[in-house]
Write a protein that holds these residues in place. Structure first.
Motif, PDB file in Angstrom:
ATOM      1  N   ILE A  38      38.821 -66.889 -11.517  1.00  0.00           N
ATOM      2  CA  ILE A  38      38.600 -66.752 -10.078  1.00  0.00           C
ATOM      3  C   ILE A  38      39.792 -65.978  -9.532  1.00  0.00           C
ATOM      4  CG2 ILE A  38      38.415 -67.939  -7.862  1.00  0.00           C
ATOM      5  CD1 ILE A  38      37.357 -70.390  -9.391  1.00  0.00           C
ATOM      6  N   PRO A  39      39.557 -64.826  -8.854  1.00  0.00           N
ATOM      7  CA  PRO A  39      40.693 -64.145  -8.221  1.00  0.00           C
ATOM      8  C   PRO A  39      41.239 -65.025  -7.098  1.00  0.00           C
ATOM      9  CG  PRO A  39      38.623 -62.992  -7.765  1.00  0.00           C
ATOM     10  CD  PRO A  39      38.304 -64.129  -8.673  1.00  0.00           C
ATOM     11  N   MET A  40      42.549 -65.237  -7.113  1.00  0.00           N
ATOM     12  CA  MET A  40      43.186 -66.130  -6.147  1.00  0.00           C
ATOM     13  C   MET A  40      44.224 -65.354  -5.333  1.00  0.00           C
ATOM     14  SD  MET A  40      41.804 -69.143  -6.948  1.00  0.00           S
ATOM     15  CE  MET A  40      42.874 -70.506  -6.484  1.00  0.00           C
ATOM     16  N   HIS A  41      44.551 -65.904  -4.162  1.00  0.00           N
ATOM     17  CA  HIS A  41      45.629 -65.351  -3.344  1.00  0.00           C
ATOM     18  C   HIS A  41      46.232 -66.475  -2.507  1.00  0.00           C
ATOM     19  CE1 HIS A  41      43.228 -64.524   0.587  1.00  0.00           C
ATOM     20  NE2 HIS A  41      42.756 -65.571  -0.024  1.00  0.00           N
ATOM     21  N   TYR A  42      47.424 -66.215  -2.000  1.00  0.00           N
ATOM     22  CA  TYR A  42      48.096 -67.209  -1.168  1.00  0.00           C
ATOM     23  C   TYR A  42      47.730 -67.008   0.296  1.00  0.00           C
ATOM     24  CZ  TYR A  42      50.931 -68.891  -4.992  1.00  0.00           C
ATOM     25  OH  TYR A  42      51.340 -69.464  -6.164  1.00  0.00           O
ATOM     26  N   GLU A 102      37.657 -53.738 -18.532  1.00  0.00           N
ATOM     27  CA  GLU A 102      37.619 -53.751 -17.073  1.00  0.00           C
ATOM     28  C   GLU A 102      38.056 -55.117 -16.539  1.00  0.00           C
ATOM     29  OE1 GLU A 102      34.416 -51.938 -13.874  1.00  0.00           O
ATOM     30  OE2 GLU A 102      33.662 -52.860 -15.694  1.00  0.00           O
ATOM     31  N   MET A 103      37.572 -56.177 -17.165  1.00  0.00           N
ATOM     32  CA  MET A 103      37.906 -57.529 -16.724  1.00  0.00           C
ATOM     33  C   MET A 103      39.372 -57.837 -17.001  1.00  0.00           C
ATOM     34  SD  MET A 103      36.323 -59.849 -15.111  1.00  0.00           S
ATOM     35  CE  MET A 103      37.065 -61.325 -14.446  1.00  0.00           C
ATOM     36  N   SER A 104      39.868 -57.399 -18.144  1.00  0.00           N
ATOM     37  CA  SER A 104      41.277 -57.623 -18.486  1.00  0.00           C
ATOM     38  C   SER A 104      42.189 -56.972 -17.445  1.00  0.00           C
ATOM     39  CB  SER A 104      41.562 -57.060 -19.883  1.00  0.00           C
ATOM     40  OG  SER A 104      42.914 -57.184 -20.185  1.00  0.00           O
ATOM     41  N   GLN A 105      41.882 -55.730 -17.073  1.00  0.00           N
ATOM     42  CA  GLN A 105      42.667 -55.045 -16.037  1.00  0.00           C
ATOM     43  C   GLN A 105      42.570 -55.773 -14.703  1.00  0.00           C
ATOM     44  OE1 GLN A 105      43.549 -50.504 -16.399  1.00  0.00           O
ATOM     45  NE2 GLN A 105      41.419 -50.791 -15.908  1.00  0.00           N
ATOM     46  N   PHE A 106      41.361 -56.203 -14.352  1.00  0.00           N
ATOM     47  CA  PHE A 106      41.149 -56.906 -13.091  1.00  0.00           C
ATOM     48  C   PHE A 106      41.977 -58.193 -13.052  1.00  0.00           C
ATOM     49  CE2 PHE A 106      38.668 -59.889 -10.441  1.00  0.00           C
ATOM     50  CZ  PHE A 106      38.695 -59.198  -9.246  1.00  0.00           C
ATOM     51  N   ILE A 107      41.966 -58.949 -14.137  1.00  0.00           N
ATOM     52  CA  ILE A 107      42.751 -60.190 -14.198  1.00  0.00           C
ATOM     53  C   ILE A 107      44.237 -59.877 -14.093  1.00  0.00           C
ATOM     54  CG2 ILE A 107      43.439 -62.099 -15.711  1.00  0.00           C
ATOM     55  CD1 ILE A 107      40.483 -62.122 -16.718  1.00  0.00           C
ATOM     56  N   ASP A 108      44.720 -58.886 -14.852  1.00  0.00           N
ATOM     57  CA  ASP A 108      46.140 -58.516 -14.805  1.00  0.00           C
ATOM     58  C   ASP A 108      46.572 -58.136 -13.394  1.00  0.00           C
ATOM     59  OD1 ASP A 108      46.386 -58.913 -17.531  1.00  0.00           O
ATOM     60  OD2 ASP A 108      46.428 -56.772 -18.042  1.00  0.00           O
ATOM     61  N   VAL A 109      45.768 -57.320 -12.735  1.00  0.00           N
ATOM     62  CA  VAL A 109      46.108 -56.838 -11.399  1.00  0.00           C
ATOM     63  C   VAL A 109      46.086 -57.971 -10.387  1.00  0.00           C
ATOM     64  CG1 VAL A 109      45.208 -55.435  -9.489  1.00  0.00           C
ATOM     65  CG2 VAL A 109      45.464 -54.440 -11.764  1.00  0.00           C
ATOM     66  N   ILE A 166      32.842 -56.357  -6.885  1.00  0.00           N
ATOM     67  CA  ILE A 166      34.052 -56.416  -6.077  1.00  0.00           C
ATOM     68  C   ILE A 166      34.912 -55.189  -6.354  1.00  0.00           C
ATOM     69  CG2 ILE A 166      35.341 -57.718  -7.809  1.00  0.00           C
ATOM     70  CD1 ILE A 166      36.621 -59.309  -5.521  1.00  0.00           C
ATOM     71  N   ALA A 167      35.741 -54.837  -5.389  1.00  0.00           N
ATOM     72  CA  ALA A 167      36.739 -53.788  -5.563  1.00  0.00           C
ATOM     73  C   ALA A 167      38.042 -54.329  -5.014  1.00  0.00           C
ATOM     74  CB  ALA A 167      36.326 -52.517  -4.835  1.00  0.00           C
ATOM     75  N   VAL A 168      39.149 -53.962  -5.663  1.00  0.00           N
ATOM     76  CA  VAL A 168      40.447 -54.426  -5.197  1.00  0.00           C
ATOM     77  C   VAL A 168      41.403 -53.240  -5.140  1.00  0.00           C
ATOM     78  CG1 VAL A 168      41.175 -55.149  -7.519  1.00  0.00           C
ATOM     79  CG2 VAL A 168      42.327 -56.105  -5.534  1.00  0.00           C
ATOM     80  N   ALA A 169      41.978 -53.015  -3.936  1.00  0.00           N
ATOM     81  CA  ALA A 169      43.029 -52.017  -3.771  1.00  0.00           C
ATOM     82  C   ALA A 169      44.320 -52.731  -4.139  1.00  0.00           C
ATOM     83  CB  ALA A 169      43.065 -51.513  -2.336  1.00  0.00           C
TER      84      ALA A 169
END
Length: 186
Positions: A38-42, A102-109, A166-169
């Motif tokens: 799950i992409p998380m943020h504070y 693609e998923m590995s990069q997304f998780i790393d970022v 999803i897209a993430v800048a």
């Protein structure tokens, strides 16, 4: 472009989880030994008149599961609020499968707490207007994305997009650190 669904090989499936139950679903997946993300943020929240920095899902109702389709099906049967994200193909709804790279990069970022990630629905950005790039140097060395102007940012950003999901800048990078890459290399 999404990958074909293979019933026996572990793949990354994009899933919807209704009513904000993504963290509960992830705990159940963990207990079952199934990898998920799950992409998380504070965020800053007021709790009893005090401000607290809390880690929350960045996109509500989004969960990625890494498992064979049969395992996902069995798990889905137990959780009616867990559904595949799909796209239309030949008149059918087909589950969205994300490539491992693609998923590995997304998780790393998205797990790099030093980045100021901004999340978008894919339709909110015109990725066709940007150039496909690879970053050279620094903590993002080797990451790839689309270099475009993103609304609300002063300079161009590198955007990583997962088709139909999803897209993430994630980076405002000097062009000196970017290599334009050809789509034929992928």
């Amino acid at each position: 472009m999404t990958m074909p669904v293979d019933d026996s090989t572990p793949q990354w499936f994009a899933m919807r989880v209704t009513y904000g139950r993504e963290l509960m679903a992830q705990r159940l997946l963990d207990d079952a030994g199934i990898e998920s993300f799950i992409p998380m943020h504070y965020v800053i929240e007021k709790v009893r008149n005090k401000s607290r920095r809390m880690l929350k899902p960045a996109i509500h109702n989004l969960l990625f599961i890494h498992a064979a389709k049969g395992d996902v099906q069995r798990f889905k049967a137990r959780l009616p609020y867990l559904q595949y994200m799909t796209f239309r193909e030949n008149g059918r709804n087909v589950p969205i499968v994300v490539k491992d790279k693609e998923m590995s990069q997304f998780i790393d970022v998205t797990q790099n707490s030093g980045l100021n990630c901004v999340y978008f629905k894919p339709e909110e950005l015109n990725l066709a207007r940007g150039a496909r790039v690879r970053i050279h140097g620094g903590p993002l060395d080797g990451k790839e994305g689309i270099f475009i102007k993103v609304k609300g940012r002063r300079s161009k950003s590198v955007v990583l997009a997962i088709s139909n999901v999803i897209a993430v800048a994630f980076a405002q990078v000097s062009p000196d650190y970017l290599e334009v890459i050809d789509d034929a290399q992928h």
